[in-house]
Write an enzyme that holds these catalytic residues in place. Structure first.
Site, PDB file in Angstrom:
ATOM      1  N   HIS A 595     -47.005 109.143  26.201  1.00 44.99           N
ATOM      2  CA  HIS A 595     -48.048 108.653  26.899  1.00 44.99           C
ATOM      3  C   HIS A 595     -48.080 107.149  26.481  1.00 44.99           C
ATOM      4  O   HIS A 595     -49.213 107.116  25.795  1.00 44.99           O
ATOM      5  CB  HIS A 595     -48.637 109.276  27.115  1.00 44.99           C
ATOM      6  CG  HIS A 595     -48.792 111.082  27.466  1.00 44.99           C
ATOM      7  ND1 HIS A 595     -49.294 111.841  27.690  1.00 44.99           N
ATOM      8  CD2 HIS A 595     -48.750 110.797  28.755  1.00 44.99           C
ATOM      9  CE1 HIS A 595     -49.138 113.135  28.427  1.00 44.99           C
ATOM     10  NE2 HIS A 595     -48.350 111.863  29.652  1.00 44.99           N
ATOM     11  N   ASN A 596     -47.411 106.201  26.472  1.00 44.29           N
ATOM     12  CA  ASN A 596     -47.118 104.969  25.846  1.00 44.29           C
ATOM     13  C   ASN A 596     -47.223 104.194  27.083  1.00 44.29           C
ATOM     14  O   ASN A 596     -46.677 104.184  28.005  1.00 44.29           O
ATOM     15  CB  ASN A 596     -46.680 104.395  24.559  1.00 44.29           C
ATOM     16  CG  ASN A 596     -45.445 105.113  24.529  1.00 44.29           C
ATOM     17  OD1 ASN A 596     -44.416 104.943  25.817  1.00 44.29           O
ATOM     18  ND2 ASN A 596     -45.527 105.088  22.891  1.00 44.29           N
ATOM     19  N   THR A 598     -44.004 102.744  26.877  1.00 41.58           N
ATOM     20  CA  THR A 598     -42.780 102.589  27.468  1.00 41.58           C
ATOM     21  C   THR A 598     -42.985 103.579  28.414  1.00 41.58           C
ATOM     22  O   THR A 598     -41.485 103.744  29.403  1.00 41.58           O
ATOM     23  CB  THR A 598     -41.885 103.419  26.135  1.00 41.58           C
ATOM     24  OG1 THR A 598     -42.309 102.491  24.588  1.00 41.58           O
ATOM     25  CG2 THR A 598     -40.542 102.900  26.232  1.00 41.58           C
ATOM     26  N   HIS A 599     -43.533 105.369  28.451  1.00 36.57           N
ATOM     27  CA  HIS A 599     -43.159 105.787  29.481  1.00 36.57           C
ATOM     28  C   HIS A 599     -44.053 105.856  31.332  1.00 36.57           C
ATOM     29  O   HIS A 599     -43.116 105.321  31.561  1.00 36.57           O
ATOM     30  CB  HIS A 599     -44.580 106.712  29.223  1.00 36.57           C
ATOM     31  CG  HIS A 599     -45.030 107.715  30.028  1.00 36.57           C
ATOM     32  ND1 HIS A 599     -44.247 108.460  30.715  1.00 36.57           N
ATOM     33  CD2 HIS A 599     -45.661 107.588  30.742  1.00 36.57           C
ATOM     34  CE1 HIS A 599     -44.310 109.317  31.701  1.00 36.57           C
ATOM     35  NE2 HIS A 599     -45.130 109.134  31.896  1.00 36.57           N
ATOM     36  N   HIS A 635     -50.138 104.466  36.195  1.00 37.77           N
ATOM     37  CA  HIS A 635     -50.825 105.347  36.703  1.00 37.77           C
ATOM     38  C   HIS A 635     -50.966 106.353  35.215  1.00 37.77           C
ATOM     39  O   HIS A 635     -51.813 107.658  34.900  1.00 37.77           O
ATOM     40  CB  HIS A 635     -49.683 106.946  37.503  1.00 37.77           C
ATOM     41  CG  HIS A 635     -48.749 107.523  36.032  1.00 37.77           C
ATOM     42  ND1 HIS A 635     -47.761 105.999  35.529  1.00 37.77           N
ATOM     43  CD2 HIS A 635     -48.662 108.418  35.149  1.00 37.77           C
ATOM     44  CE1 HIS A 635     -47.438 106.696  34.873  1.00 37.77           C
ATOM     45  NE2 HIS A 635     -47.169 108.378  34.811  1.00 37.77           N
ATOM     46  N   GLN A 819     -38.177 122.720  26.599  1.00 41.14           N
ATOM     47  CA  GLN A 819     -36.734 121.827  27.717  1.00 41.14           C
ATOM     48  C   GLN A 819     -36.504 122.501  28.495  1.00 41.14           C
ATOM     49  O   GLN A 819     -36.712 122.737  29.699  1.00 41.14           O
ATOM     50  CB  GLN A 819     -36.133 121.235  27.219  1.00 41.14           C
ATOM     51  CG  GLN A 819     -36.509 119.614  26.048  1.00 41.14           C
ATOM     52  CD  GLN A 819     -37.898 118.693  26.356  1.00 41.14           C
ATOM     53  OE1 GLN A 819     -37.619 118.468  27.691  1.00 41.14           O
ATOM     54  NE2 GLN A 819     -39.047 118.950  25.924  1.00 41.14           N
TER      55      GLN A 819
HETATM   56  N1  LIG Z   1     -39.359 116.441  28.741  1.00 41.73           N
HETATM   57  C1  LIG Z   1     -41.123 116.957  28.702  1.00 41.73           C
HETATM   58  N2  LIG Z   1     -41.391 118.395  28.462  1.00 41.73           N
HETATM   59  C2  LIG Z   1     -42.162 118.947  28.244  1.00 41.73           C
HETATM   60  N3  LIG Z   1     -43.108 118.534  29.402  1.00 41.73           N
HETATM   61  C3  LIG Z   1     -42.748 116.866  30.099  1.00 41.73           C
HETATM   62  C4  LIG Z   1     -41.106 116.768  29.244  1.00 41.73           C
HETATM   63  N4  LIG Z   1     -42.074 115.603  30.283  1.00 41.73           N
HETATM   64  C5  LIG Z   1     -43.227 115.077  30.505  1.00 41.73           C
HETATM   65  N5  LIG Z   1     -43.714 116.706  29.654  1.00 41.73           N
HETATM   66  C6  LIG Z   1     -45.156 117.037  30.727  1.00 41.73           C
HETATM   67  O1  LIG Z   1     -44.855 116.832  32.036  1.00 41.73           O
HETATM   68  C7  LIG Z   1     -46.622 115.904  32.446  1.00 41.73           C
HETATM   69  C8  LIG Z   1     -46.412 115.311  33.455  1.00 41.73           C
HETATM   70  O2  LIG Z   1     -47.564 114.660  33.595  1.00 41.73           O
HETATM   71  P1  LIG Z   1     -47.942 113.544  32.208  1.00 41.73           P
HETATM   72  O3  LIG Z   1     -47.674 112.480  32.472  1.00 41.73           O
HETATM   73  O4  LIG Z   1     -49.886 113.594  32.538  1.00 41.73           O
HETATM   74  O5  LIG Z   1     -47.673 114.789  31.132  1.00 41.73           O
HETATM   75  C9  LIG Z   1     -46.394 114.980  30.942  1.00 41.73           C
HETATM   76  C10 LIG Z   1     -46.069 115.776  29.863  1.00 41.73           C
HETATM   77  O6  LIG Z   1     -47.097 116.930  29.900  1.00 41.73           O
END
Ligand SMILES: Nc1ncnc2c1ncn2[C@@H]1O[C@@H]2COP(=O)(O)O[C@H]2[C@H]1O
Length: 886
Positions: A595-596, A598-599, A635, A819
């Site tokens: 969650h940086n 780049t995301h 977001h 996954q």
């Molecule tokens: N490839 C992934 N594998 C597992 N969990 C994921 C993946 N991508 C996103 N997530 C989860 O999906 C959530 C979507 O909301 P958030 O971005 O808060 O946090 C994210 C992660 O917790």
């Protein structure tokens, strides 16, 4: 195949080893040999489907025994090891083979279910049909009674048939006197034919009692007796020892098989009642059997599918990857999309496995699929395989119509709702359904009753999606999905935008024309070159992260906001945008592995790509576009790298501020507006009219809150039910329009709430699009999120907090499993749905091939990220280091 139609032929086979064959039909019973035990077991036949590789020998017992006697040897095929089966060779039987070549045998492994006869004494009942009581019958009767058989005797064909039609006391065995050729009262052929014409009597063992001369005298008569439906021919005798032997044989073979077949029928009935959809194919993947649920869900009658290649019913037409696995004797587990008779797809979670009925080779492939009612009749892109939320199909599938009275009473009381002054849309809907029921057939009435039941629940979109209703396949998935979708209820701010709303800008004080150019001159040629790819799905955001020294969001943000002319829409200039992006990016934590910023850049890029799609373009105006891009950028701002559950458990200030409800998302939205509006230099909204700003604010908040995963299924279900209308229109065109007459514009959702649903779905998909990116990126994201989960687990353990996802332990966690679980439960359905709306095949392509990649790794037992990276041909950028930009 060998075929013996007379004793000479049989003799021919006497000199061949019977071991050569793996299927034998003896006396019209069908046996196959088990490779493991070398025993011959009865098999149930099905018509007209050749099975490659089976060697079949057909023999008539009477002749066989005759031959054995004449040759002075005993049968190679030991009677002791053979289970018998009723004849199949009647011309009126649907199972009757037309030619020997058409024989095929539906393997059902039923020998496992054979009950010990002692536990089923009901079957030891003999009916003797003879017009003349003589010493032979007396011998049979006494011997049978001594062996604990119940014996009953009748003296005419009519009386005999009556015994079977009465039902309760149906004998398992009937001995019919065939010794008196001109006997008008007992007509053996008529009895056999009448009995066999009724399905429930198919398992009765019919024995013809003949004179000694009969078998030797006329082979044609033997055949005729057997083909009329008799199972056995016994030569008359008063010798009690012979009868003991015959009766014991009957008990061991015929009756025990009858018992077995009764149970097999029960198994078949169970298969027809199960909610799972079961398909069995032969080795060539031609369907041999489909249960009732198959007919219900797919809409085909059994005769439509039997002997048809499975691929014909596969939605994507390419079932190769499954069949290849099966051919290698590997079980396959995953989603399959079948084509319903009405052309609609239905996505089912399927377990396919090879089945070896006998011998060393596979004989069949079995597909067992979880079905739920949502899958049936839903438009393309439905959520049927959200198996966690399965409906009870009992009433739909029930043969019991006795509850119709109660249903009708309930309909009447529901109809009364219509007259209530407090009528709500839902009561109108229910009332309309009730009206429709009045003129519908029973099945439709039952289905609509079910619909009404569902509509009556308060939580229309979420009640069936609670974690306690979900059965997860493995603990990693259980942890992950459980953690993602469980939390306290959240109130979603509903934004309603009138159709007159438009982007109203107070003034446009800045020189827009040069904005983009000015900014672009400040980036390096490498970044510029990379940004030229910013509207391709394989855009490499990690490369941008590297080139921009971990400031991808400012670069990509400027590029895309300019592309969509957000500055014009909002009435601000390049400098404000740039300052705003810089501040926003600085509030993302670079130390977070996932969650940086780049995301955020990745989500922004996906959002921009979705906004470029025709269907979205038609639906959203420029203000919507701006809101989507801003929401994507912000977001996850200030995400601490821990989940909301962690914040609640650790009594973090944010959890206290937001009462444990939508903690992170509320914070992201609130901080976005706080940061943006507190400083004029970065207030990108300052050029908007007050009312427009209100709308923009509502929209952005709504989208950010929509990224909360606890509401995932609710958003998805709403989107499916409201927005995916075209396929339902395809099915029932109105006003004389054919489906092709219906243009996307005609059917596109238009209400403000529907547009909101699309925007929520858009940002949700962008947010979790990482599993649908090209493999290298998909793997990198998986690595980053796993690392963040592991860090949370570590911290929870150190601080003695509840461990939210115990399976996410860096030592033991299987990344492929996580996954697969994430894709199974969250991604696959959502993106199939989203693709059906926006049409983005590259996204689905990567999603499917990535899924297969994880499956393959899981099969190989690969667990850790290091092992996974070794499997990648090229190395990926490193996880960001802990030095933060926050
Ligand atoms: N490839 C992934 N594998 C597992 N969990 C994921 C993946 N991508 C996103 N997530 C989860 O999906 C959530 C979507 O909301 P958030 O971005 O808060 O946090 C994210 C992660 O917790």
């Amino acid at each position: 195949m060998g075929y013996a139609s007379n004793s000479k032929d049989v003799f021919k086979y006497r000199h061949e080893s019977i071991e050569k064959y793996n299927i034998v039909t003896l006396d019209h019973r069908v046996y196959s040999k088990s490779a493991d035990t070398d025993e011959w077991n009865v098999r149930r036949p099905v018509k007209n489907s050749g099975t490659a590789g089976n060697r079949i020998l057909i023999i008539l017992t009477a002749m066989w025994d005759n031959c054995c006697r004449r040759s002075g040897s005993t049968s190679d095929l030991s009677r002791e090891t053979v289970d018998a089966y009723s004849p199949i060779n009647r011309s009126d039987s649907p199972l009757a083979p037309q030619t020997p070549e058409n024989f095929n045998y539906y393997m059902f492994g039923c020998s496992k279910y054979i009950q010990d006869l002692r536990s089923n004494p009901m079957l030891k009942k003999i009916l003797i049909v003879t017009s003349k009581d003589d010493s032979v019958w007396q011998s049979v009767t006494t011997t049978a009674r001594n062996l604990d058989w119940a014996v009953n005797r009748v003296s005419s064909s009519e009386e005999a048939l009556e015994c079977f039609h009465k039902g309760n006391e149906v004998p398992a065995v009937a001995f019919v006197d065939c010794r008196h050729q001109n006997d008008k009262t007992v007509d053996a052929h008529q009895i056999a034919r009448s009995l066999r014409s009724i399905r429930k009597n198919a398992h009765v063992v019919l024995v013809a009692l003949v004179r000694k001369s009969f078998v030797v005298r006329n082979e044609k008569d033997v055949t005729s007796i057997l083909t009329s439906g008799f199972n056995k021919i016994i030569v008359e005798t008063c010798n009690k020892n012979v009868w003991i032997k015959e009766l014991q044989q009957l008990e061991k073979e015929d009756i025990s098989v009858r018992s077995m077949l009764i149970q097999q029928d029960a198994v078949l009935a169970a298969l027809d009642k199960t909610k799972d959809l079961v398909i069995i194919t032969d080795l060539k993947h031609n369907i041999q059997y489909m249960n009732k649920m198959g007919s219900i869900v797919l809409g085909y009658a059994p005769e439509d599918v039997v002997n048809q290649p499975l691929a014909v019913f596969h939605q994507l037409g390419d079932i190769d990857q499954i069949t290849k696995k099966l051919q290698k004797n590997i079980e396959w587990d995953g989603k399959v999309s079948w084509k319903c008779k009405n052309g609609e797809p239905v996505y089912l979670q399927c377990r396919a496995f090879p089945f070896r009925s006998f011998g060393k080779e596979t004989t069949n492939f079995i597909y067992v699929q979880e079905t739920i009612a949502e899958g049936h009749g839903y438009p393309r892109g439905s959520v049927p395989s959200i198996r966690k939320g399965s409906y009870d199909l009992k009433s739909i599938n029930s043969d019991d119509f006795s509850f119709k009275g109660a249903q009708s009473a309930r309909r009447q009381s529901l109809a009364k709702l219509h007259n209530l002054p407090l009528e709500a849309p839902i009561t109108k809907v229910i009332s309309l359904i009730c009206t429709a029921q009045e003129n519908s057939n029973d099945q439709v009435v039952q289905i609509l009753d079910k619909v009404v039941d569902i509509l009556r629940v308060t939580e229309l979109y979420s009640s069936h999606l609670k974690t306690e209703n979900i059965k997860f396949d493995d603990p990693v998935t259980s942890d992950l999905i459980g953690a993602l979708i469980t939390q306290g209820p959240m109130h979603v701010t509903s934004t309603r935008r009138s159709s007159n709303d438009s982007a109203t800008v107070k003034n446009q004080p800045y020189g827009m024309g040069i904005a983009k150019m000015n900014f672009m001159t400040s980036v390096t040629p490498q970044i510029k070159e990379l940004l030229d790819m910013s509207l391709y799905w394989d855009f490499n955001v990690f490369k941008l992260e590297e080139l921009s020294m971990k400031r991808p969001l400012v670069h990509l943000g400027m590029n895309l906001l300019m592309h969509f002319e957000v500055h014009k829409t909002l009435g601000c200039d390049e400098r404000t945008l740039h300052a705003w992006l810089t501040v926003i990016e600085s509030h993302y934590h670079a130390k977070n592995t996932y969650h940086n910023s780049t995301h955020a850049a990745d989500v922004l890029q996906a959002t921009a790509m979705f906004l470029e799609k025709d269907r979205i373009k038609r639906l959203l105006d420029q203000l919507d576009e701006a809101c989507c891009l801003i929401a994507a950028i912000t977001h996850d701002i200030d995400h601490p790298g821990k989940s909301s559950a962690f914040l609640c458990n650790s009594q973090n200030d944010l959890a206290i501020l937001y009462n444990d409800i939508s903690v992170l998302e509320s914070h992201h939205a609130a901080l976005t507006f706080k940061l943006t509006t507190r400083d004029e230099r970065l207030n990108i909204f300052k050029g908007l009219e007050k009312d427009t700003y209100k709308v923009v604010r509502q929209n952005i908040i709504d989208m950010i809150l929509a990224t909360e995963m606890t509401k995932h299924f609710e958003h998805l279900a709403k989107f499916v039910s409201v927005c995916n209308k075209p396929s339902s229109l395809d099915e029932a065109p109105v006003d004389g329009l054919t489906p092709s007459d219906v243009s996307p514009e005609t059917i596109a959702p238009t209400s403000a709430e529907e547009v909101n649903l699309v925007k929520r779905m858009l940002i949700k998909c962008a947010d979790v699009s990482n599993p649908t990116r090209p493999l290298k990126m998909c793997v990198e994201w998986a690595k980053r999120i796993a690392e963040e989960y592991f860090n949370q687990t570590d911290e929870e353990k150190i601080n003695h907090l509840p461990v939210v996802m115990p399976m996410f332990d860096r030592v033991t966690c299987s990344i492929p499993k996580s996954q697969i679980g994430f894709m199974d439960y969250i991604i696959n359905d959502m993106f199939e749905t989203w693709d059906s709306f926006i049409d983005m095949p590259e996204m689905l392509y990567y999603m499917r091939s990535n899924y297969q990649y994880w499956k393959d790794l899981e099969e190989k037992g690969t667990i850790s990220i290091n092992e996974i990276c070794k499997t990648m041909t090229t190395t990926l950028p490193k996880i960001p280091e802990s030095s933060g930009n926050h």
